[in-house]
Scaffold this active site. Structure first.
Site, PDB file in Angstrom:
ATOM      1  N   VAL A  61       0.802  -1.234   0.000  1.00  0.00           N
ATOM      2  CA  VAL A  61       0.000   0.000   0.000  1.00  0.00           C
ATOM      3  C   VAL A  61       0.832   1.280   0.000  1.00  0.00           C
ATOM      4  CG1 VAL A  61      -2.083  -1.034   0.983  1.00  0.00           C
ATOM      5  CG2 VAL A  61      -0.340  -0.097   2.530  1.00  0.00           C
ATOM      6  N   TYR A 153       9.361   8.196  13.376  1.00  0.00           N
ATOM      7  CA  TYR A 153       8.004   7.631  13.444  1.00  0.00           C
ATOM      8  C   TYR A 153       6.991   8.748  13.705  1.00  0.00           C
ATOM      9  CZ  TYR A 153       4.270   4.609  15.423  1.00  0.00           C
ATOM     10  OH  TYR A 153       3.090   3.960  15.718  1.00  0.00           O
ATOM     11  N   ALA A 155       7.273  11.868  12.988  1.00  0.00           N
ATOM     12  CA  ALA A 155       7.139  12.725  11.810  1.00  0.00           C
ATOM     13  C   ALA A 155       6.077  12.155  10.876  1.00  0.00           C
ATOM     14  CB  ALA A 155       8.474  12.845  11.086  1.00  0.00           C
ATOM     15  N   ILE A 186      -0.370  -0.832  22.590  1.00  0.00           N
ATOM     16  CA  ILE A 186      -1.323  -1.938  22.607  1.00  0.00           C
ATOM     17  C   ILE A 186      -0.544  -3.188  22.196  1.00  0.00           C
ATOM     18  CG2 ILE A 186      -3.546  -2.785  21.742  1.00  0.00           C
ATOM     19  CD1 ILE A 186      -3.996  -0.031  22.864  1.00  0.00           C
TER      20      ILE A 186
END
Ligand SMILES: NC(=O)c1ccc[n+]([C@@H]2O[C@H](COP(=O)([O-])OP(=O)(O)OC[C@H]3O[C@@H](n4cnc5c(N)ncnc54)[C@H](O)[C@@H]3O)[C@@H](O)[C@H]2O)c1
Length: 246
Positions: A61, A153, A155, A186
């Site tokens: 993706v 991350y 950013a 999580i």
């Protein structure tokens, strides 16, 4: 929305798999994407075992042609995508500034800015034709926490929030909402087994004294894609047990 077809990216495991299962349980037909077919198919099998409707669609993706092909294949076989959940992520290494290179930042922008852009543009015609839609971005509350070593991350996740806000204002007139869900930590498969000390230490930082579970995130996404959330757009919703308020 008459058509209830949801695309969840990176849904072969982790939060994406739980989001896909939850949307299917809510009656959505789910296009389960992951990088490779067997991974996506495992989630599809779990959904079908529960009586839900789903199909697997392997695609990278972050690739423009792959995303165009992905949405075209889903539209041809299931119908127009009326909800898209941009969830896929690559590796997330912790890197201090002294060691950080542009090539470390770029992959995060590809996952959290480029991929959402490709997805939104690909699903937009179908959502407009369907009279509405839902775009949900999976961000991170690290962006607010600002932990050292995570700037690349953050950013990417910060860019994702910017896209969320801009598109919410652009697309509301079409009945399309755009929101961002920002999970705290999580634990999922990739985190392995946690020691009681690690869990207790983390829980002490939260208002709600338990670890978050993927179902906490999935329930929030399920609400945001539902008709009940039609008047909520441009929002960032933290799912972190009150660890960070902001
Ligand atoms: N788990 C957490 O603690 C946490 C916290 C905050 C935010 N998040 C965010 O939630 C999302 C999911 O996180 P996770 O913990 O479930 O991660 P994960 O690594 O378990 O799952 C990511 C999935 O994306 C897939 N993927 C990787 N590259 C892809 C590509 N190019 N195209 C399609 N799919 C691809 C992977 O195969 C994997 O199945 C991410 O955006 C992550 O940043 C997670």
């Amino acid at each position: 929305m008459a058509e209830r077809i949801a695309l969840v990216t990176g849904a072969g495991r982790g939060l994406g798999a739980e989001i896909a299962r939850t949307l299917a349980a809510d009656g959505w037909t789910v296009a389960v994407n992951d990088l490779v077919e067997p991974s996506a198919q495992a989630t599809v099998d779990a959904i079908r075992a529960q009586g839900g409707e789903a199909a697997a669609f392997a695609a990278d993706v972050t690739d423009e042609d792959a995303v165009a092909g992905l949405v075209a294949r889903i539209t041809a076989s299931l119908g127009p995508v009326t909800a898209v959940v941009a969830n896929a992520s690559g590796p997330q290494p912790e890197i201090p500034l002294e060691d950080l290179a542009w090539t470390d930042v770029l992959p995060h922008l590809e996952f959290f800015a480029k991929s959402p852009l490709l997805l939104a543009k690909a699903v937009l015609p179908g959502m407009k034709a369907a009279g509405g839609g839902r775009i949900v971005h999976i961000g991170s509350d690290l962006f607010e926490r600002g932990d050292p070593g995570w700037s690349a991350y953050m950013a990417g996740k910060g860019a994702m929030l910017g896209l969320t806000r801009g598109w919410a204002r652009e697309l509301g007139r079409y009945g399309i909402t755009v929101n961002l869900v920002a999970p705290g930590w999580i634990p999922v498969e990739r985190h392995g087994t946690l020691t009681p000390e690690v869990e207790a230490g983390w829980q002490r930082q939260q208002a709600v004294q338990r670890m978050g579970i993927p179902a906490d995130v999935a329930a929030t996404v399920a609400f945001l894609v539902s008709d009940k959330a039609a008047f909520i757009t441009g929002e960032r919703i933290a799912v972190n047990g009150g660890q960070y308020l902001g």
